[in-house]
Design a protein around this motif. Structure first.
Motif, PDB file in Angstrom:
ATOM      1  N   PRO A  71       0.826  -1.221   0.000  1.00  0.00           N
ATOM      2  CA  PRO A  71       0.000   0.000   0.000  1.00  0.00           C
ATOM      3  C   PRO A  71       0.857   1.267   0.000  1.00  0.00           C
ATOM      4  O   PRO A  71       2.070   1.198   0.171  1.00  0.00           O
ATOM      5  CB  PRO A  71      -0.786  -0.101   1.319  1.00  0.00           C
ATOM      6  CG  PRO A  71      -0.594  -1.485   1.824  1.00  0.00           C
ATOM      7  CD  PRO A  71       0.655  -2.016   1.226  1.00  0.00           C
ATOM      8  N   ASN A  72       0.216   2.410  -0.177  1.00  0.00           N
ATOM      9  CA  ASN A  72       0.917   3.696  -0.150  1.00  0.00           C
ATOM     10  C   ASN A  72       1.724   3.847   1.126  1.00  0.00           C
ATOM     11  O   ASN A  72       1.253   3.511   2.206  1.00  0.00           O
ATOM     12  CB  ASN A  72      -0.084   4.852  -0.213  1.00  0.00           C
ATOM     13  CG  ASN A  72      -0.674   4.990  -1.593  1.00  0.00           C
ATOM     14  OD1 ASN A  72      -1.845   4.697  -1.791  1.00  0.00           O
ATOM     15  ND2 ASN A  72       0.123   5.391  -2.534  1.00  0.00           N
ATOM     16  N   GLY A  73       2.935   4.337   0.971  1.00  0.00           N
ATOM     17  CA  GLY A  73       3.758   4.614   2.139  1.00  0.00           C
ATOM     18  C   GLY A  73       4.350   3.375   2.784  1.00  0.00           C
ATOM     19  O   GLY A  73       4.907   3.438   3.874  1.00  0.00           O
TER      20      GLY A  73
ATOM     21  N   GLN B  40       9.710   7.115  -9.663  1.00  0.00           N
ATOM     22  CA  GLN B  40       8.250   7.177  -9.545  1.00  0.00           C
ATOM     23  C   GLN B  40       7.718   8.483 -10.142  1.00  0.00           C
ATOM     24  O   GLN B  40       6.718   8.492 -10.834  1.00  0.00           O
ATOM     25  CB  GLN B  40       7.860   7.067  -8.063  1.00  0.00           C
ATOM     26  CG  GLN B  40       6.373   7.049  -7.822  1.00  0.00           C
ATOM     27  CD  GLN B  40       6.050   6.643  -6.385  1.00  0.00           C
ATOM     28  OE1 GLN B  40       6.947   6.328  -5.588  1.00  0.00           O
ATOM     29  NE2 GLN B  40       4.781   6.646  -6.047  1.00  0.00           N
TER      30      GLN B  40
ATOM     31  N   SER C 195       9.393   2.536  -2.482  1.00  0.00           N
ATOM     32  CA  SER C 195      10.363   3.424  -3.138  1.00  0.00           C
ATOM     33  C   SER C 195      11.630   3.541  -2.303  1.00  0.00           C
ATOM     34  O   SER C 195      12.735   3.589  -2.829  1.00  0.00           O
ATOM     35  CB  SER C 195       9.766   4.815  -3.341  1.00  0.00           C
ATOM     36  OG  SER C 195       8.679   4.747  -4.235  1.00  0.00           O
ATOM     37  N   SER C 196      11.442   3.579  -0.985  1.00  0.00           N
ATOM     38  CA  SER C 196      12.610   3.664  -0.106  1.00  0.00           C
ATOM     39  C   SER C 196      13.538   2.491  -0.351  1.00  0.00           C
ATOM     40  O   SER C 196      14.759   2.638  -0.396  1.00  0.00           O
ATOM     41  CB  SER C 196      12.171   3.685   1.354  1.00  0.00           C
ATOM     42  OG  SER C 196      11.379   4.825   1.597  1.00  0.00           O
TER      43      SER C 196
ATOM     44  N   GLY D  86       6.938   1.768   1.937  1.00  0.00           N
ATOM     45  CA  GLY D  86       8.403   1.792   1.948  1.00  0.00           C
ATOM     46  C   GLY D  86       9.021   1.199   0.690  1.00  0.00           C
ATOM     47  O   GLY D  86      10.220   0.928   0.638  1.00  0.00           O
TER      48      GLY D  86
ATOM     49  N   HIS E 131       1.625  -0.870  -8.082  1.00  0.00           N
ATOM     50  CA  HIS E 131       0.448  -0.860  -7.219  1.00  0.00           C
ATOM     51  C   HIS E 131      -0.579  -1.883  -7.682  1.00  0.00           C
ATOM     52  O   HIS E 131      -1.215  -2.556  -6.900  1.00  0.00           O
ATOM     53  CB  HIS E 131      -0.222   0.518  -7.289  1.00  0.00           C
ATOM     54  CG  HIS E 131       0.117   1.383  -6.140  1.00  0.00           C
ATOM     55  ND1 HIS E 131       0.132   0.925  -4.858  1.00  0.00           N
ATOM     56  CD2 HIS E 131       0.451   2.683  -6.069  1.00  0.00           C
ATOM     57  CE1 HIS E 131       0.466   1.901  -4.049  1.00  0.00           C
ATOM     58  NE2 HIS E 131       0.678   2.989  -4.761  1.00  0.00           N
TER      59      HIS E 131
HETATM   60  N1  ATP Z   1      13.314  11.489   1.852  1.00  0.00           N
HETATM   61  C1  ATP Z   1      12.435  11.196   2.837  1.00  0.00           C
HETATM   62  N2  ATP Z   1      12.423  11.937   3.952  1.00  0.00           N
HETATM   63  C2  ATP Z   1      11.552  11.657   4.960  1.00  0.00           C
HETATM   64  N3  ATP Z   1      10.671  10.649   4.923  1.00  0.00           N
HETATM   65  C3  ATP Z   1      10.636   9.881   3.822  1.00  0.00           C
HETATM   66  C4  ATP Z   1      11.516  10.108   2.721  1.00  0.00           C
HETATM   67  N4  ATP Z   1      11.267   9.185   1.769  1.00  0.00           N
HETATM   68  C5  ATP Z   1      10.267   8.418   2.248  1.00  0.00           C
HETATM   69  N5  ATP Z   1       9.889   8.825   3.482  1.00  0.00           N
HETATM   70  C6  ATP Z   1       8.856   8.203   4.329  1.00  0.00           C
HETATM   71  O1  ATP Z   1       9.062   6.809   4.337  1.00  0.00           O
HETATM   72  C7  ATP Z   1       7.839   6.121   4.257  1.00  0.00           C
HETATM   73  C8  ATP Z   1       7.852   5.200   3.037  1.00  0.00           C
HETATM   74  O2  ATP Z   1       7.816   5.984   1.851  1.00  0.00           O
HETATM   75  P1  ATP Z   1       7.998   5.388   0.418  1.00  0.00           P
HETATM   76  O3  ATP Z   1       8.035   6.514  -0.541  1.00  0.00           O
HETATM   77  O4  ATP Z   1       9.139   4.467   0.403  1.00  0.00           O
HETATM   78  O5  ATP Z   1       6.641   4.566   0.236  1.00  0.00           O
HETATM   79  P2  ATP Z   1       6.071   3.845  -1.048  1.00  0.00           P
HETATM   80  O6  ATP Z   1       5.783   2.459  -0.634  1.00  0.00           O
HETATM   81  O7  ATP Z   1       6.952   4.036  -2.215  1.00  0.00           O
HETATM   82  O8  ATP Z   1       4.709   4.613  -1.244  1.00  0.00           O
HETATM   83  P3  ATP Z   1       3.934   5.026  -2.599  1.00  0.00           P
HETATM   84  O9  ATP Z   1       3.171   3.833  -3.000  1.00  0.00           O
HETATM   85  O10 ATP Z   1       3.049   6.118  -2.153  1.00  0.00           O
HETATM   86  O11 ATP Z   1       4.955   5.435  -3.580  1.00  0.00           O
HETATM   87  C9  ATP Z   1       6.749   7.166   4.204  1.00  0.00           C
HETATM   88  O12 ATP Z   1       6.257   7.351   5.500  1.00  0.00           O
HETATM   89  C10 ATP Z   1       7.469   8.391   3.736  1.00  0.00           C
HETATM   90  O13 ATP Z   1       6.852   9.564   4.227  1.00  0.00           O
END
Ligand code: ATP
Ligand code: MG
Lengths: 328, 275
Positions: free
Chosen positions: B57-59, B105, B63-64, B61, B230
């Protein structure tokens, strides 16, 4: 042809030559600004510093002589040799590359992702540091720079125009050399940025940092390279200006002349810097020639800024800058 | 295939493709942003020739995680192993030079350049000649340029973007930008290709095209791909194995079928509103 028109053409030609120097300094600004978003207030001081270094190396001056003498009670000033101009220019370029590295290593590496205003402030600090450093290294007296460029009136142009028009144009040889050198320099820069790997990488960094990183470009390397190129441009400007009016600290003030050029040409456009420089050079001379006498002269001090201001009001993005369209 | 598989072994997919040994392995990765734990103690591997998906789901992690692999984020804990060696902390440009290419992304293209120039930048790592050499041995630099040009043209043909080669990227619609970004990554001839939501924001037809390209890239060049997506349907069709993330934790890992029947995964997806 009427006399005034001939005078005007002569004034314009001279303005064009002055404009070339403005354009060179502005070019240094644009290069750094495009690649790193840093508005480098120190660009003018870089021109001064490079010219000082060039004179110092050519004359075989001992760097930091004053400091050394004060500490060790010695009486050093010159090594007792002089070096040929070309070799000195190459050595000076080496110093400028070293400076570029130091600026990146000790200042901007620590300021990545900072606000533009903070980066700008850092360059103000850098400008005054370099001014003092140059002073400490080479002394603060006015120096004569003679790299063997031809000087004085070009008699061929004088005679030819006199025979054809009955009025001999006064054009300084040094100005002609400056124009030719600047043109070649711009040509080399364009070829460099279009056709070499490093040039491509430089354009990529100027466009998007994140994307540049993802294709394997080291931002640090590119920034050092860009500062080096800007240092080279500063050196050329410093040599021309220094040959014309001596190497002195007022040289760093040409940076201020580059400001209206940038306002006119746009901060990110290389053609803008060149055309802007020429327009200001010519405009300033013509204005002084025609309007100056009516309002008591000395218009060259402010004309460029007022022109840039008027221009700014109507076209804030500059001559060649991209149009700013507000998203709603 | 199962979690106990040996790193040196491979497996054969349902559609008969041969998957090789482990190419990249993430070991106990933890990433924090201040108080936010974006990734908590996650391990998984990517095998040679595989299409590996990360969903959640969104957020969650996702992309991280991709940013950790590509060096944009530095994890507080854990190890990254690549081609059988522990990778020291690296800058993104160094990771790119290892042969790991990526897309973003939110698209990171050189907006001021043409499509062709953008794709050409993907070749920068393959350009050997130094500045002086380029000036002196003009012939060698030209030969290199021609060779690089060939690869680029091949990629451009492959992704069917010949018609827009000379168009400045800024003028392209979103879907085509995504494709150009893929082209630039492919031009690097990467051994690992990372795609962050390659189909986000596309219409159905564009999604189908993109799916086909991803499958073809993997098929024709044997490129290992790790992608974030997604859309469950798309993921199930494309990928060989799937990592599922939720709130920074790994809640599932396996074939699409295994993951689909995993209760924790079902809960995570039911519990979150989704588009
Ligand atoms: N550069 C950053 N600085 C601070 N917090 C971050 C940063 N990058 C990501 N986060 C936080 O880390 C968490 C995971 O974010 P991430 O972007 O990895 O999610 P995601 O799975 O890719 O979501 P989405 O599907 O929306 O792309 C979120 O709470 C986000 O706010
Ligand atoms: Mg994401």
């Amino acid at each position: 042809m009427p006399e005034t028109l001939l005078y005007a053409i002569e004034v314009m030609t001279n303005g064009l030559m002055a404009g070339v120097l403005y354009a060179l300094v502005a070019l240094g600004f644009v290069l750094i600004y495009k690649a790193s978003g840093i508005f480098n207030y120190a660009q003018g001081v870089m021109a001064l510093f490079s010219a000082l270094t060039l004179v110092g190396i050519m004359d075989g001056q001992v760097p930091f002589a004053h400091l050394i003498n004060a500490v060790f009670g010695t009486d050093l000033h010159h090594f007792g040799w002089t070096l040929p101009a070309l070799l000195s220019i190459i050595l000076t370029m080496g110093v400028m590359v070293l400076l570029a590295w130091a600026v990146q290593r000790f200042i901007f590496r620590h300021l990545v992702n900072q606000e533009p205003i903070i980066l700008f402030m850092a360059t103000i600090g850098l400008a005054y540091f370099m001014e003092g450093f140059g002073d400490m290294m080479w002394g603060s007296d006015i120096k004569k720079l003679d790299v063997g460029l031809p000087q004085g009136m070009n008699s061929w142009i004088d005679e030819t125009t006199f025979n054809a028009l009955g009025y001999g144009f006064f054009i300084d040889n040094l100005d002609i050399v400056a124009a030719v050198v600047a043109t070649v320099l711009v040509g080399v820069l364009v070829a460099f940025s279009q056709y070499t790997k490093q040039g491509r990488a430089m354009r990529a960094v100027a466009d998007d940092h994140q994307a540049a990183l993802s294709v394997g470009i080291s931002l640090n390397f590119i920034w050092i390279m860009v500062w080096s190129v800007a240092g080279f441009v500063a050196l050329v400007a410093g040599v021309m200006w220094g040959a014309k009016s001596g190497v002195q600290f007022s040289l760093s003030l040409i940076a201020l002349k580059a400001l209206p050029v940038l306002m006119l040409g746009g901060f990110t456009s290389i053609p803008g810097a060149i055309v802007g420089g020429l327009i200001i050079g010519v405009g300033e001379k013509l204005f002084e020639f025609f309007v100056g006498p009516m309002i008591g002269g000395a218009t060259e001090n402010w004309f460029a800024y007022v022109l840039a201001l008027i221009f700014l009001v109507f076209r804030p993005q500059g001559l060649f800058g991209e149009k700013i369209i507000e998203r709603v | 295939m199962n979690a106990q598989m040996h790193p040196q072994d491979g497996y054969t997919t349902a559609d008969g493709r041969n998957i090789g040994p482990v190419l990249m392995e993430m070991r106990n990765i933890t990433l924090r942003f201040g108080g936010v734990k974006a990734i908590t103690d996650i391990s998984f591997d990517i095998r040679e020739g595989e299409i590996r998906a990360i969903i959640g789901p969104n957020g969650a992690g996702k992309s991280s995680m991709l940013n950790v692999i590509s060096g944009f984020y530095v994890p507080q804990d854990g190890e990254v192993w690549y081609k059988g060696q522990k990778r020291p902390p690296m800058k993104p440009f160094q990771v790119a030079r290892l042969g790991i290419a990526r897309t973003f992304q939110n698209i990171a293209l050189f907006e001021g350049m043409t499509v062709l120039d953008n794709v050409m930048t993907g070749r920068l790592n393959h350009m050997k000649s130094g500045l002086i050499a380029q000036a002196i041995w003009k012939g060698r630099a030209e030969a290199e340029e021609v060779a690089n040009r060939e690869v680029v043209e091949k990629v451009i043909d492959f992704l069917e973007i010949q018609a827009i080669r000379k168009t400045p990227v800024a003028r392209l619609p979103y879907g085509l930008k995504k494709r150009v970004e893929l082209a630039r990554a492919l031009a690097a001839e990467p051994s690992l290709l990372l795609l962050d939501e390659p189909m986000a924001g596309m219409n159905v037809e564009e999604k189908e095209d993109m799916s086909r390209f991803i499958l073809d890239v993997n098929d024709e060049f044997g490129t290992t791909i790790c992608l974030i997506e997604h859309d469950m349907g798309v993921v199930m069709d494309l990928s060989d194995r799937v990592v599922v993330m939720d709130y920074g934790k790994k809640i599932g890992d396996g074939t699409p079928d295994e993951v689909r029947s995993n209760q924790a995964v079902i809960d995570a997806y039911l519990g979150v509103a989704h588009d």
